[in-house]
Structure formats: C-alpha cells, structure tokens
Motif scaffolding. Structure first.
Motif, mmCIF file in Angstrom:
data_model
loop_
_atom_site.group_PDB
_atom_site.id
_atom_site.type_symbol
_atom_site.label_atom_id
_atom_site.label_comp_id
_atom_site.label_asym_id
_atom_site.label_seq_id
_atom_site.Cartn_x
_atom_site.Cartn_y
_atom_site.Cartn_z
ATOM 1 N N SER A 1 0.706 -1.142 0.185
ATOM 2 C CA SER A 1 -0.221 0.304 -0.329
ATOM 3 C C SER A 1 0.491 0.938 0.157
ATOM 4 C CB SER A 1 -1.129 -0.172 0.981
ATOM 5 O OG SER A 1 -0.245 0.157 2.563
ATOM 6 N N GLN A 2 2.317 0.937 0.123
ATOM 7 C CA GLN A 2 2.845 2.787 0.404
ATOM 8 C C GLN A 2 3.551 2.703 -1.036
ATOM 9 O OE1 GLN A 2 5.420 2.071 4.401
ATOM 10 N NE2 GLN A 2 3.819 2.409 5.488
ATOM 11 N N TRP A 3 4.062 1.853 -2.022
ATOM 12 C CA TRP A 3 4.576 1.823 -2.848
ATOM 13 C C TRP A 3 3.694 2.147 -4.159
ATOM 14 C CZ3 TRP A 3 8.639 -1.063 -4.705
ATOM 15 C CH2 TRP A 3 9.241 -1.745 -4.426
ATOM 16 N N LYS A 4 4.158 3.188 -4.617
ATOM 17 C CA LYS A 4 3.587 4.241 -5.143
ATOM 18 C C LYS A 4 4.200 5.036 -6.512
ATOM 19 C CE LYS A 4 0.872 5.975 -1.188
ATOM 20 N NZ LYS A 4 -0.088 4.896 -1.113
ATOM 21 N N PHE A 5 5.634 4.578 -6.622
ATOM 22 C CA PHE A 5 5.655 5.026 -8.124
ATOM 23 C C PHE A 5 6.344 3.364 -8.165
ATOM 24 C CE2 PHE A 5 5.801 8.671 -6.322
ATOM 25 C CZ PHE A 5 4.576 9.691 -7.415
ATOM 26 N N GLN B 1 7.265 5.630 -13.093
ATOM 27 C CA GLN B 1 6.244 5.889 -13.161
ATOM 28 C C GLN B 1 5.060 5.532 -12.169
ATOM 29 O OE1 GLN B 1 4.829 7.263 -16.138
ATOM 30 N NE2 GLN B 1 7.489 7.203 -16.134
ATOM 31 N N PRO B 2 3.423 6.251 -12.361
ATOM 32 C CA PRO B 2 2.846 5.527 -10.980
ATOM 33 C C PRO B 2 2.270 3.866 -10.684
ATOM 34 C CG PRO B 2 2.530 7.609 -11.836
ATOM 35 C CD PRO B 2 3.640 7.468 -12.970
ATOM 36 N N LEU B 3 2.070 3.679 -10.099
ATOM 37 C CA LEU B 3 1.581 2.054 -9.739
ATOM 38 C C LEU B 3 -0.050 2.224 -9.835
ATOM 39 C CD1 LEU B 3 4.559 0.325 -7.542
ATOM 40 C CD2 LEU B 3 4.076 0.312 -10.013
ATOM 41 N N SER B 4 -0.426 1.174 -10.098
ATOM 42 C CA SER B 4 -1.935 1.500 -10.348
ATOM 43 C C SER B 4 -2.144 -0.079 -9.942
ATOM 44 C CB SER B 4 -2.025 1.588 -11.319
ATOM 45 O OG SER B 4 -2.331 -0.098 -12.458
ATOM 46 N N ALA B 5 -3.534 -0.239 -8.948
ATOM 47 C CA ALA B 5 -3.645 -1.644 -8.506
ATOM 48 C C ALA B 5 -4.155 -2.606 -9.388
ATOM 49 C CB ALA B 5 -4.931 -1.871 -7.964
ATOM 50 N N HIS B 6 -3.680 -4.269 -9.680
ATOM 51 C CA HIS B 6 -4.336 -5.013 -10.642
ATOM 52 C C HIS B 6 -4.342 -6.256 -10.022
ATOM 53 C CE1 HIS B 6 -4.688 -6.413 -14.929
ATOM 54 N NE2 HIS B 6 -3.738 -7.252 -14.506
ATOM 55 N N TYR C 1 1.437 -2.598 -10.105
ATOM 56 C CA TYR C 1 1.715 -2.700 -10.960
ATOM 57 C C TYR C 1 1.463 -1.953 -11.606
ATOM 58 C CZ TYR C 1 0.834 -3.953 -16.085
ATOM 59 O OH TYR C 1 1.145 -4.150 -17.697
ATOM 60 N N CYS C 2 2.780 -1.590 -12.484
ATOM 61 C CA CYS C 2 3.150 -0.256 -13.246
ATOM 62 C C CYS C 2 2.728 -0.501 -14.402
ATOM 63 C CB CYS C 2 4.877 0.089 -13.403
ATOM 64 S SG CYS C 2 5.386 0.849 -14.387
ATOM 65 N N GLN C 3 2.279 0.601 -15.683
ATOM 66 C CA GLN C 3 1.845 -0.447 -16.661
ATOM 67 C C GLN C 3 2.355 0.082 -17.145
ATOM 68 O OE1 GLN C 3 -1.729 1.899 -17.183
ATOM 69 N NE2 GLN C 3 -2.823 0.851 -15.326
ATOM 70 N N HIS C 4 3.428 1.225 -17.302
ATOM 71 C CA HIS C 4 4.679 1.214 -18.363
ATOM 72 C C HIS C 4 5.335 0.671 -18.647
ATOM 73 C CE1 HIS C 4 7.975 3.424 -19.154
ATOM 74 N NE2 HIS C 4 7.464 4.344 -20.397
ATOM 75 N N PHE D 1 6.317 -3.875 -14.617
ATOM 76 C CA PHE D 1 6.783 -4.234 -12.496
ATOM 77 C C PHE D 1 5.411 -4.728 -11.609
ATOM 78 C CE2 PHE D 1 7.727 -3.004 -7.852
ATOM 79 C CZ PHE D 1 8.641 -3.423 -7.829
ATOM 80 N N VAL D 2 5.497 -5.412 -11.021
ATOM 81 C CA VAL D 2 4.507 -6.226 -9.764
ATOM 82 C C VAL D 2 5.149 -6.102 -8.706
ATOM 83 C CG1 VAL D 2 2.802 -8.358 -9.415
ATOM 84 C CG2 VAL D 2 3.138 -7.785 -12.040
ATOM 85 N N TYR D 3 4.823 -5.689 -7.573
ATOM 86 C CA TYR D 3 4.850 -5.496 -6.376
ATOM 87 C C TYR D 3 4.279 -6.976 -5.630
ATOM 88 C CZ TYR D 3 6.022 -4.931 -1.858
ATOM 89 O OH TYR D 3 6.830 -4.789 -0.529
ATOM 90 N N TRP D 4 5.033 -8.316 -5.469
ATOM 91 C CA TRP D 4 4.971 -9.452 -5.098
ATOM 92 C C TRP D 4 5.493 -9.300 -4.106
ATOM 93 C CZ3 TRP D 4 1.403 -12.240 -8.599
ATOM 94 C CH2 TRP D 4 2.044 -11.842 -9.444
#
Length: 193
Positions: free
Chosen positions: A19-23, A29-34, A43-46, A49-52
């Motif tokens: 929840s604290q990972w913003k970029f 690039q900004p991270l979004s939820a996926h 997740y980075c749409q650019h 990258f996925v934060y596992w």
C-alpha cells in the motif's frame, strides 16, 4: 568511517507494505492496482513491474557450547524489542545461502566464528512476514563481544537462560532444551516445556 550503529538511531531492514508503494522502482512511473491470482497487487502499466509481497528469509543460530552447556544470546540494539534477548540471527542477503547468512549474522552480532552442526528447523513468525531457518552450531573461534546491531552478547546456562523476547525464538530454545534433556536424560528444571 562511522559504523551504522553510531550514526543511526534505527536501521530499517523490512520492506514497505504494498500500500505504500506509489511509484515503480524500475521506471519511476505511478503504480496502480491490478488483480492477479485473486489478490490485488501494485502494478506498473508502463514497464510491467509487479510488486509481489513475499515473506523475508532469515536465519538464526542456537550457538551451543557443549562442554559448559551454555548458549549465546544477544541483546537487541534496534527495534523491535530493544533490550530484549534473542538468538543471534538476521536477514538473508542477496547472493548468500541461508547457512552463509546464519554464519555471517553470528559473527556480526557476537564476534564468534561458528560451525553449523545441523539445521534445527524452519518456521514462519507469528505474523508470517518472515521465514526463519534455525541452525544448531558451536563456536570455533573469535571472541564473544556485541556487534554492530547487538547491544550485548553473553553466554547463558542452557538450563537457566531467560525467556526470549520473540515467541518463535523462545519456542525454538524450549524445543532445544527438551531435545537435550531427552538425549542426556536430564531432569526438568522448571524453565522448559
């Protein structure tokens, strides 16, 4: 150059929750939820990258001196549980095995060189954030002294060692005491299980 323990009041070794990972740490690039596998992940749409979120691997050692029937415990210098007693141990660093981490952590925290006799067991911490492999080892060199992330390091009688600040460390110590009593037919001393 000053040691970290002299320049920092607190050394943070855990990673931040998702929840604290913003970029994105790769492209900025900004991270979004996926959603993957039924769980929301950052997740980075650019760049993809996925934060596992994964449990952190760690190692700890029951440093046992069999002739004196003593065990080495360290006093914590940093949070959590500053001033509490634990078994020497810490996180596994990239590029080292769990056994190498165990030997390194003992040296860093106690000044002792150890040989690992066997793996004692692997358990998750109560919060499931860390997976700790515990080893049984014995000292073969060095001098007992507190290292950079320990406030103190001492030998304690195995039979009379106090309770440890982390419940998992304490449980492992109790299991070792029980094993030693069974192996040597020692009477219970009221300290163990």
């Amino acid at each position: 150059m000053a040691k970290d323990s002299e320049t920092n009041d607190f050394v943070q070794w855990r990673h931040a929750p998702a929840s604290q990972w913003k970029f994105c740490p790769l492209c900025g690039q900004p991270l979004s939820a996926h959603e993957w596998d039924g769980k929301e992940r950052r997740y980075c749409q650019h760049c993809g990258f996925v934060y596992w979120e994964r449990a952190l691997p760690a190692a700890a050692v029951l440093v046992y001196e069999p002739r004196q029937q003593q065990i080495v415990l360290v006093t914590r210098r940093y949070p959590p549980a500053v001033g509490g007693l634990t078994l020497p141990g810490g996180g596994v660093e990239f590029g080292e095995s769990v056994a190498q981490a165990a030997i390194r952590e003992v040296k860093e925290e106690t000044g002792l060189d150890v040989v690992l006799d066997r793996q004692f067991g692997t358990w998750s911490t109560p919060t499931n954030e860390t997976i700790i492999s515990f080893f049984l080892g014995h000292p073969v060199g060095g001098s007992l002294r507190a290292g950079t992330d320990a406030a103190d390091a001492q030998y304690f009688s195995l039979a009379q060692a106090p309770s440890l600040v982390f419940s998992l460390h304490d449980r492992v110590l109790q299991l070792f005491r029980t094993e030693m009593r069974m192996a040597f037919h020692l009477p219970t001393d009221g300290q163990g299980s």
